[in-house]
Design a protein around this motif. Structure first.
Motif, mmCIF file in Angstrom:
data_model
loop_
_atom_site.group_PDB
_atom_site.id
_atom_site.type_symbol
_atom_site.label_atom_id
_atom_site.label_comp_id
_atom_site.label_asym_id
_atom_site.label_seq_id
_atom_site.Cartn_x
_atom_site.Cartn_y
_atom_site.Cartn_z
ATOM 1 N N SER A 2 78.090 47.954 108.735
ATOM 2 C CA SER A 2 77.125 48.567 107.825
ATOM 3 C C SER A 2 77.760 49.821 107.254
ATOM 4 N N VAL A 3 77.888 49.854 105.942
ATOM 5 C CA VAL A 3 78.422 51.068 105.321
ATOM 6 C C VAL A 3 77.432 51.590 104.299
ATOM 7 N N TYR A 4 77.226 52.895 104.303
ATOM 8 C CA TYR A 4 76.206 53.535 103.476
ATOM 9 C C TYR A 4 76.855 54.551 102.554
ATOM 10 N N ASN A 5 76.392 54.547 101.292
ATOM 11 C CA ASN A 5 76.833 55.575 100.364
ATOM 12 C C ASN A 5 75.813 56.712 100.448
ATOM 13 N N ASP A 6 76.025 57.605 101.384
ATOM 14 C CA ASP A 6 75.036 58.667 101.591
ATOM 15 C C ASP A 6 75.691 59.861 102.286
ATOM 16 N N ASP A 7 75.037 60.986 102.180
ATOM 17 C CA ASP A 7 75.443 62.167 102.940
ATOM 18 C C ASP A 7 75.188 61.849 104.417
ATOM 19 N N CYS A 8 76.197 62.019 105.249
ATOM 20 C CA CYS A 8 76.018 61.617 106.653
ATOM 21 C C CYS A 8 74.871 62.383 107.308
ATOM 22 N N MET A 9 74.641 63.628 106.877
ATOM 23 C CA MET A 9 73.581 64.400 107.511
ATOM 24 C C MET A 9 72.207 63.766 107.264
ATOM 25 N N LYS A 10 72.103 62.999 106.175
ATOM 26 C CA LYS A 10 70.857 62.252 105.947
ATOM 27 C C LYS A 10 70.925 60.921 106.676
ATOM 28 N N ALA A 11 72.066 60.287 106.622
ATOM 29 C CA ALA A 11 72.197 58.912 107.147
ATOM 30 C C ALA A 11 72.130 58.853 108.677
ATOM 31 N N PHE A 12 72.492 59.941 109.345
ATOM 32 C CA PHE A 12 72.454 59.920 110.824
ATOM 33 C C PHE A 12 71.082 59.495 111.341
ATOM 34 N N LYS A 13 70.055 59.841 110.551
ATOM 35 C CA LYS A 13 68.709 59.585 111.073
ATOM 36 C C LYS A 13 68.435 58.089 111.242
ATOM 37 N N TYR A 14 69.247 57.236 110.622
ATOM 38 C CA TYR A 14 69.041 55.791 110.784
ATOM 39 C C TYR A 14 69.618 55.277 112.100
ATOM 40 N N LEU A 15 70.328 56.137 112.792
ATOM 41 C CA LEU A 15 70.945 55.689 114.044
ATOM 42 C C LEU A 15 70.178 56.245 115.248
ATOM 43 N N PRO A 16 69.758 55.359 116.122
ATOM 44 C CA PRO A 16 68.990 55.815 117.290
ATOM 45 C C PRO A 16 69.839 56.565 118.313
ATOM 46 N N ASP A 17 69.178 57.190 119.256
ATOM 47 C CA ASP A 17 69.866 57.900 120.344
ATOM 48 C C ASP A 17 70.712 56.896 121.145
ATOM 49 N N ASN A 18 71.810 57.360 121.681
ATOM 50 C CA ASN A 18 72.657 56.572 122.610
ATOM 51 C C ASN A 18 72.970 55.161 122.100
ATOM 52 N N SER A 19 73.330 55.036 120.803
ATOM 53 C CA SER A 19 73.511 53.691 120.246
ATOM 54 C C SER A 19 74.949 53.380 119.849
ATOM 55 N N VAL A 20 75.811 54.385 119.812
ATOM 56 C CA VAL A 20 77.184 54.177 119.333
ATOM 57 C C VAL A 20 78.151 54.394 120.492
ATOM 58 N N ASP A 21 79.200 53.539 120.566
ATOM 59 C CA ASP A 21 80.133 53.619 121.706
ATOM 60 C C ASP A 21 81.283 54.595 121.465
ATOM 61 N N PHE A 22 81.671 54.744 120.176
ATOM 62 C CA PHE A 22 82.864 55.549 119.890
ATOM 63 C C PHE A 22 82.769 56.077 118.457
ATOM 64 N N ILE A 23 83.174 57.323 118.275
ATOM 65 C CA ILE A 23 83.232 57.893 116.921
ATOM 66 C C ILE A 23 84.680 58.253 116.620
ATOM 67 N N ALA A 24 85.199 57.703 115.529
ATOM 68 C CA ALA A 24 86.563 58.052 115.096
ATOM 69 C C ALA A 24 86.428 58.546 113.675
ATOM 70 N N THR A 25 86.786 59.801 113.435
ATOM 71 C CA THR A 25 86.516 60.336 112.107
ATOM 72 C C THR A 25 87.550 61.337 111.617
ATOM 73 N N ASP A 26 87.429 61.624 110.352
ATOM 74 C CA ASP A 26 88.390 62.458 109.640
ATOM 75 C C ASP A 26 87.557 63.255 108.630
ATOM 76 N N PRO A 27 86.935 64.343 109.097
ATOM 77 C CA PRO A 27 85.952 65.021 108.243
ATOM 78 C C PRO A 27 86.621 65.821 107.137
ATOM 79 N N PRO A 28 85.815 66.351 106.205
ATOM 80 C CA PRO A 28 86.395 67.257 105.206
ATOM 81 C C PRO A 28 87.113 68.387 105.923
#
Ligand SMILES: C[S@@+](CC[C@H](N)C(=O)[O-])C[C@H]1O[C@@H](n2cnc3c(N)ncnc32)[C@H](O)[C@@H]1O
Length: 324
Positions: free
Chosen positions: A41-67
């Motif tokens: 699932s990929v979203y064209n959105d500001d992550c600070m808004k999009a995070f709300k679609y993800l429930p607590d304790n639902s992701v196993d790993f975050i790999a990122t490269d922020p601004p």
């Protein structure tokens, strides 16, 4: 040809797997800005808004490269402004991206990444890992933001590459503009010979390795969440904290300034997850983490604020799927 990324035409909750559960506010979303199937699932959105679609304790790993918070690559990231800066580079008075030293950059990065890390802490499963690319002079701010949000900083990993462009420069052109005689200018230039601004040629990028506190012991946490322990044994030996991968070659269809190598992301995914788990990258860029995740048979969630980069990611993910 199998295409696993497509615009959704059903309610989000009917499509996504068990990992990303329906959230009532999802109905407010503009569906044309989401591409999804069960596993990606990929979203064209500001992550600070999009995070709300993800429930607590639902992701196993975050790999990122922020601004990186250098010269416009901040929370005001804007493609047009960046391109304007790029064309100014080299002109008198214009510094190429990354050369301007501004002590506020680190403070702004801290403020931004602290809020992002608070969301990471909520979304990640206990014991889950977060890796974030950074750069030498701002790494400490990024690590501190994660730590203050509740993460345990486990290590600094190094992406060693073939070397970036040297950014140090002489001050000859400033001397040339001084209101003194030609002879005096030459004397100063001679004195400053071999003296450059303090930028050694970059050869690596530091990566913060942070862990959400475990739920009990390592064993209990693993049995309950399947996170918190790592796989570091590979055919060529144990993975060290140094990851040697060449910078990706420029590709016409991937026009982004900070593309990371797919094999590096694949290795990180292999270390910190098991097959079938869910990886999140809230700063997709050209979609490198997504491609690596598909190759490693994990599920993927990505956010990207810029429409242009979002489209590059979607095309890249689609074409990857079509070609396997
Ligand atoms: C350093 S780049 C990521 C590059 C990526 N690793 C790759 O290999 O292509 C960071 C990306 O984050 C995006 N971005 C910046 N602020 C964002 C935000 N608030 N939400 C989502 N994406 C954002 C930028 O548009 C940019 O494409």
């Amino acid at each position: 040809m199998k295409q696993i990324i497509k615009p959704i035409n059903k309610p989000f909750s009917d499509i996504v797997g068990d990992v990303v559960r329906h959230n009532p506010s999802i109905n407010e979303l503009d569906v044309s800005r989401i591409y999804t199937d069960k596993d990606i699932s990929v979203y064209n959105d500001d992550c600070m808004k999009a995070f709300k679609y993800l429930p607590d304790n639902s992701v196993d790993f975050i790999a990122t490269d922020p601004p990186y918070f250098i010269d416009g690559m901040g929370d005001d990231w804007n493609d047009k402004a960046l391109n304007k800066k790029k064309t100014k580079a080299g002109a008198v008075g214009g510094l190429p991206i990354g050369m301007k030293f501004d002590p506020m950059q680190g403070k702004r990065l801290y403020k931004f990444f602290y809020k992002v890390s608070q969301e990471f802490m909520r979304i990640l499963k206990p014991g889950g890992f977060m890796v974030s690319f950074s750069q030498g002079r701002l790494f400490h701010r990024l690590a501190l933001a994660c730590e203050d949000a509740g993460f345990e900083i486990r290590d600094m990993l190094i992406w060693e590459h073939s070397g970036g462009q040297g950014k140090a420069f002489t001050h000859n052109h400033f001397v040339q503009k001084m209101g003194i005689s030609y002879v005096e200018k030459q004397k100063i230039i001679d004195k400053l010979r071999n003296r450059k601004t303090p930028q050694l040629r970059p050869k690596f990028e530091p990566i913060v390795l942070a862990q959400k506190p475990k739920d009990g012991t390592f064993v209990n946490n693993w049995l309950k969440w399947r996170t918190g322990l790592v796989n570091i044994d590979f055919d060529e030996g144990q993975q060290t904290t140094i990851f040697r991968y060449n910078k990706p070659k420029k590709a016409k269809n991937i026009s982004h300034m900070t593309v990371k190598p797919v094999p590096l992301l694949e290795r990180l995914i292999e270390i910190f997850t098991v097959e079938g788990q869910t990886v999140l990258d809230p700063f997709l860029g050209s979609g490198t983490t997504g491609v690596a995740t598909i190759k490693q048979h994990r599920k993927f969630i990505g956010f990207e604020i810029e429409k242009k980069y979002f489209q590059i990611s979607v095309d890249r993910l689609k074409s990857y799927e079509e070609n396997i």
